[in-house]
Design an enzyme around this catalytic site. Structure first.
Site, PDB file in Angstrom:
ATOM      1  NE  ARG A 174      -9.764  -7.302  -0.268  1.00 56.10           N
ATOM      2  CZ  ARG A 174     -10.101  -6.450  -1.208  1.00 56.10           C
ATOM      3  NH1 ARG A 174     -11.298  -5.935  -1.207  1.00 56.10           N
ATOM      4  NH2 ARG A 174      -9.256  -6.120  -2.144  1.00 56.10           N
TER       5      ARG A 174
ATOM      6  NE  ARG B  51      -2.718  -5.250  -1.860  1.00 55.86           N
ATOM      7  CZ  ARG B  51      -3.588  -4.412  -2.395  1.00 55.86           C
ATOM      8  NH1 ARG B  51      -3.346  -3.900  -3.556  1.00 55.86           N
ATOM      9  NH2 ARG B  51      -4.684  -4.078  -1.769  1.00 55.86           N
TER      10      ARG B  51
ATOM     11  CE1 TYR C 210      -6.424   4.554  -5.605  1.00 55.71           C
ATOM     12  CE2 TYR C 210      -4.044   4.508  -5.942  1.00 55.71           C
ATOM     13  CZ  TYR C 210      -5.281   3.871  -5.965  1.00 55.71           C
ATOM     14  OH  TYR C 210      -5.371   2.555  -6.344  1.00 55.71           O
TER      15      TYR C 210
ATOM     16  CG  ASP D  74      -3.797   1.019   1.326  1.00 59.79           C
ATOM     17  OD1 ASP D  74      -3.647  -0.022   0.664  1.00 59.79           O
ATOM     18  OD2 ASP D  74      -4.323   2.044   0.864  1.00 59.79           O
TER      19      ASP D  74
ATOM     20  NE  ARG E 118     -11.720  -5.490   6.006  1.00 58.77           N
ATOM     21  CZ  ARG E 118     -12.889  -4.902   5.987  1.00 58.77           C
ATOM     22  NH1 ARG E 118     -13.610  -4.816   7.083  1.00 58.77           N
ATOM     23  NH2 ARG E 118     -13.353  -4.404   4.863  1.00 58.77           N
TER      24      ARG E 118
HETATM   25  O1  CP3 Z   1       0.065  -8.096   1.733  1.00 59.25           O
HETATM   26  C1  CP3 Z   1       0.089  -6.881   1.517  1.00 59.25           C
HETATM   27  O2  CP3 Z   1       0.698  -6.457   0.529  1.00 59.25           O
HETATM   28  C2  CP3 Z   1      -0.648  -6.020   2.496  1.00 59.25           C
HETATM   29  C3  CP3 Z   1      -0.335  -4.598   2.522  1.00 59.25           C
HETATM   30  C4  CP3 Z   1      -0.874  -3.769   1.351  1.00 59.25           C
HETATM   31  C5  CP3 Z   1      -2.218  -3.336   1.180  1.00 59.25           C
HETATM   32  N1  CP3 Z   1      -2.255  -2.473   0.117  1.00 59.25           N
HETATM   33  C6  CP3 Z   1      -3.364  -3.727   2.009  1.00 59.25           C
HETATM   34  C7  CP3 Z   1      -4.752  -3.492   1.552  1.00 59.25           C
HETATM   35  C8  CP3 Z   1      -0.120  -3.212   0.320  1.00 59.25           C
HETATM   36  C9  CP3 Z   1       1.353  -3.417  -0.010  1.00 59.25           C
HETATM   37  C10 CP3 Z   1      -1.003  -2.387  -0.448  1.00 59.25           C
HETATM   38  C11 CP3 Z   1      -0.562  -1.594  -1.603  1.00 59.25           C
HETATM   39  C12 CP3 Z   1      -1.530  -0.840  -2.394  1.00 59.25           C
HETATM   40  N2  CP3 Z   1      -2.676  -0.241  -1.969  1.00 59.25           N
HETATM   41  C13 CP3 Z   1      -1.346  -0.529  -3.773  1.00 59.25           C
HETATM   42  C14 CP3 Z   1      -0.148  -0.886  -4.629  1.00 59.25           C
HETATM   43  C15 CP3 Z   1      -0.091  -2.323  -4.988  1.00 59.25           C
HETATM   44  C16 CP3 Z   1      -1.075  -2.780  -6.018  1.00 59.25           C
HETATM   45  O3  CP3 Z   1      -1.760  -3.774  -5.714  1.00 59.25           O
HETATM   46  O4  CP3 Z   1      -1.143  -2.209  -7.105  1.00 59.25           O
HETATM   47  C17 CP3 Z   1      -2.458   0.229  -4.164  1.00 59.25           C
HETATM   48  C18 CP3 Z   1      -2.717   0.785  -5.549  1.00 59.25           C
HETATM   49  C19 CP3 Z   1      -3.292   0.405  -3.013  1.00 59.25           C
HETATM   50  C20 CP3 Z   1      -4.567   1.181  -2.899  1.00 59.25           C
HETATM   51  C21 CP3 Z   1      -5.677   0.352  -2.429  1.00 59.25           C
HETATM   52  N3  CP3 Z   1      -5.888  -0.037  -1.132  1.00 59.25           N
HETATM   53  C22 CP3 Z   1      -6.737  -0.197  -3.207  1.00 59.25           C
HETATM   54  C23 CP3 Z   1      -6.870  -0.018  -4.706  1.00 59.25           C
HETATM   55  C24 CP3 Z   1      -7.578  -0.904  -2.342  1.00 59.25           C
HETATM   56  C25 CP3 Z   1      -8.886  -1.576  -2.636  1.00 59.25           C
HETATM   57  C26 CP3 Z   1      -8.792  -2.724  -3.520  1.00 59.25           C
HETATM   58  C27 CP3 Z   1      -7.731  -3.745  -3.170  1.00 59.25           C
HETATM   59  O5  CP3 Z   1      -6.813  -3.912  -3.964  1.00 59.25           O
HETATM   60  O6  CP3 Z   1      -7.831  -4.388  -2.116  1.00 59.25           O
HETATM   61  C28 CP3 Z   1      -6.999  -0.838  -1.055  1.00 59.25           C
HETATM   62  C29 CP3 Z   1      -7.505  -1.501   0.162  1.00 59.25           C
HETATM   63  C30 CP3 Z   1      -6.607  -2.517   0.758  1.00 59.25           C
HETATM   64  N4  CP3 Z   1      -5.253  -2.374   0.940  1.00 59.25           N
HETATM   65  C31 CP3 Z   1      -7.015  -3.780   1.277  1.00 59.25           C
HETATM   66  C32 CP3 Z   1      -5.851  -4.391   1.768  1.00 59.25           C
HETATM   67  C33 CP3 Z   1      -5.765  -5.728   2.474  1.00 59.25           C
HETATM   68  C34 CP3 Z   1      -8.449  -4.321   1.320  1.00 59.25           C
HETATM   69  C35 CP3 Z   1      -9.040  -3.899   2.617  1.00 59.25           C
HETATM   70  C36 CP3 Z   1     -10.247  -4.706   3.016  1.00 59.25           C
HETATM   71  O7  CP3 Z   1     -11.336  -4.385   2.527  1.00 59.25           O
HETATM   72  O8  CP3 Z   1     -10.100  -5.621   3.828  1.00 59.25           O
END
Ligand code: CP3
Length: 341
Positions: free
Chosen positions: A29, A25, A150, A74, A38
């Site tokens: 953010r 990640r 999910y 994502d 954003r």
């Molecule tokens: O640097 C990176 O890794 C960016 C790419 C990336 C995102 N999500 C961007 C994202 C990756 C590899 C993921 C994986 C992901 N997404 C997982 C597995 C990894 C982990 O952390 O357990 C899971 C379970 C998700 C599902 C998901 N997507 C959730 C639970 C959320 C909301 C809460 C959170 O963790 O941010 C997202 C949204 C998301 N995915 C954001 C980002 C940058 C936030 C979006 C925003 O509001 O700007």
């Protein structure tokens, strides 16, 4: 040795000048530059617009110089490609409609990855153009089990009750759902490898909530099928599952080349429990990045000494959170760069 060579050497357990580093990640953010983007674009727009997605992937590389960039996307894009609606809001992502039975599953189609998610391939291609041959590019997808969590569970506080009930009461539908998702995962990972990604990571975050026996029965077989089908591509595959300590041998038996482990065990303990040709990635608790930079440096150096530099990718035990201080990320990356044998 450039960053990409270092990543690929680590993935084949070959000698390195120092272990490579990136952070789960790392694009997102906690970075002011991301938050600025954003304010102009919603999350889906950022993901779907390859030019913007590449910009977000590059932000941490420019600022900290990690050895690898991860494509900005994502794991829940697969659900969108099945015809479900994915909304990212306060309290975590929500999917509509959820699947609770065979009819629910029939109402959604097989994921049309090539049709609906071509923007992911395009983002990877552009990212590779921007970074190759110097810096490695990582593609990714969720594992079938986590994607199913999910699609079946309500909301983000997953106790997995509904998913486990479906598996127990209607194993045929459970198997069909996970196979359908596995097909989408294979298509999505192949698309990213075709576009030039050097390696891929499979995130099975929610499988960490299963008992070891449930993990082997309900999650691992589907991950294994995905990895088998990727093998002909010849690229390294990393598997991440939470609660690694209680399932690491099972994870290693998935056929993956490397394991991304959380902080439930040390890298050296993981090493003792894995075959020698499996590389390890991990595993600092991201909360520790809030420590003073000198402390972060000590923790990183201790971790590398303990893991050994070969077959090790320095990373976190779980993803960065929005509250992670930028100084902690900087100290983490620079500590790895300063490390000398
Ligand atoms: O640097 C990176 O890794 C960016 C790419 C990336 C995102 N999500 C961007 C994202 C990756 C590899 C993921 C994986 C992901 N997404 C997982 C597995 C990894 C982990 O952390 O357990 C899971 C379970 C998700 C599902 C998901 N997507 C959730 C639970 C959320 C909301 C809460 C959170 O963790 O941010 C997202 C949204 C998301 N995915 C954001 C980002 C940058 C936030 C979006 C925003 O509001 O700007």
């Amino acid at each position: 040795m450039n960053a990409r060579e270092r990543m690929l050497a680590a993935c084949s357990c070959q000698p390195v000048d120092r272990p490579p580093v990136w952070l789960m990640r790392q694009a997102g953010r906690y970075l002011p530059a991301y938050r600025a983007l954003r304010t102009k674009h919603d999350f889906w727009t950022l993901m779907r617009t390859p030019r913007l997605a590449v910009e977000v992937s590059l932000q941490p590389i420019r600022q900290f110089g990690m050895d690898a960039a991860i494509v900005f996307s994502d794991i829940l894009t697969i659900h969108d490609a099945m015809g479900a609606e994915v909304r990212y809001g306060q309290g975590g992502p929500r999917i509509q409609p959820l699947v609770h039975d065979a009819q629910g599953l029939d109402a959604l189609g097989a994921p049309d990855v090539d049709g609906a998610l071509s923007f992911v391939g395009e983002a990877v291609e552009r990212l590779c153009t921007a970074l190759h041959p110097d810096t490695a590019v990582i593609g990714f997808a969720g594992a079938p089990f986590t994607l199913a969590a999910y699609l079946v569970e309500e909301g983000p506080g997953k106790d997995l009750t509904r998913l486990l009930r479906l598996a127990r009461n209607d194993p045929a539908t459970y198997g069909r759902l996970l196979d359908l998702l596995a097909g989408g995962v294979v298509d999505l990972l192949r698309m990213q490898l075709r576009a030039g990604a050097d390696l891929v990571q499979i995130f099975d975050t929610w499988a960490g909530s299963l008992t070891p026996a449930q993990y082997e029965e309900l999650a691992l077989p589907f991950t294994r099928k995905v990895i088998e089908r990727l093998q002909p591509a010849g690229a390294p595959v990393i598997l991440y599952v939470r609660a690694s300590a209680s399932r690491i041998e099972a994870m290693a038996s998935s056929g993956c080349n490397g394991l991304s482990i959380d902080d439930s065990l040390s890298l050296s303990a993981a090493r003792r429990r894995c075959p020698p040709d499996v590389f390890l990635q991990g595993n600092l608790d991201p909360a520790l990045l809030a420590s003073p930079p000198a402390r972060v440096r000590e923790l990183v150096h201790a971790m590398i000494s303990e893991a050994g530099p070969t077959g090790t990718i320095v990373n976190l035990g779980r993803g960065l959170t929005p509250a992670t201080p930028v100084e902690g990320v900087d100290a983490f990356v620079q500590a790895v760069k300063e490390w000398a044998p």
